[in-house]
Design an enzyme around this catalytic site. Structure first.
Site: not given
Length: 226
Positions: A61, A64-65, A69, A75, A82, A86
């Site tokens: 998690d 992926d962020g 960036r 998107s 996400d 979660d």
């Protein structure tokens, strides 16, 4: 938007979005989570592998962020993937815990935690989406209860609550499976450190649910009064 100067750039297609790097990481997270749950149900003796896969998905998690960036691939679909990953991951782990701690009170607590987690996040997402804002943005949370604003504005507070809550559940699962020894004592101490964060997270969820519902009702009232 196509440039009128220099070489033309290809328009982004839905398939491109589905195959964005952060979304590919998201698919791996889903696969790891589902595999961990399947192992937990069909081969509980491999509980350490179950936790390793679940932790791998949880750590994913973060990446992926970062990827979104770095490659300019943020998107709405990625945010949706996400959020669903979660919430389903936490729900699945709480479901497993309800089997590990098989008493009526424990099952009821885990059930209530599932209901609160899903309802509060869904209402938060819906209330901000209806205003065309992001559910974590200052704009989207303007006018919300102060604790909700702090939760999404201050990254360290957000991280403390989220990580603490997840590790509370992870440690509870580990403790229900491991034998006595130094490692179990260490997990007990770690659990005591994580429980306060988990408690605060539930309080935030209650306020998030109530303030999101109020925001939707306020939006409805504004539309009716036009």
């Amino acid at each position: 938007r196509l440039s009128t100067l220099g070489p033309k750039t290809m328009a982004t297609t839905p398939l491109d979005v589905l195959l964005f790097i952060p979304n590919l990481i998201g698919y791996v997270r889903v696969l790891m989570t589902l595999t961990s749950f399947a192992l937990a149900v069909y081969d509980p003796s491999r509980w350490a592998l179950v936790l390793a896969l679940y932790l791998g998905s949880f750590v994913g998690d973060l990446f992926d962020g970062i990827a979104a960036r770095k490659f300019n691939q943020c998107s709405s679909y990625g945010g949706l993937l996400d959020m669903v990953t979660d919430r389903c991951s936490t729900t699945g782990l709480l479901y497993l815990l309800s089997g590990e701690y098989d008493s009526p009170l424990s099952r009821l607590i885990f059930l209530f935690l599932i209901i609160l987690d899903i309802s509060s996040h869904w209402c938060q997402m819906y209330s901000t989406a209806s205003l065309q804002t992001h559910h974590k943005s200052d704009e989207g949370n303007a006018g919300r209860i102060f604790l909700v604003r702090w939760y999404y504005h201050y990254y360290y507070f957000f991280g403390y609550c989220c990580v603490g809550a997840e590790f509370t559940y992870i440690l509870l699962y580990a403790l229900s499976n491991m034998g006595d020894g130094d490692m179990k004592d260490l997990c007990h101490k770690a659990l005591l450190a994580c429980v306060p964060a988990c408690g605060i997270k539930q309080v935030v969820n209650v306020f998030q649910l109530s303030s999101a519902c109020h925001a939707v009702a306020a939006h409805d009232a504004e539309e009716k009064n036009r």
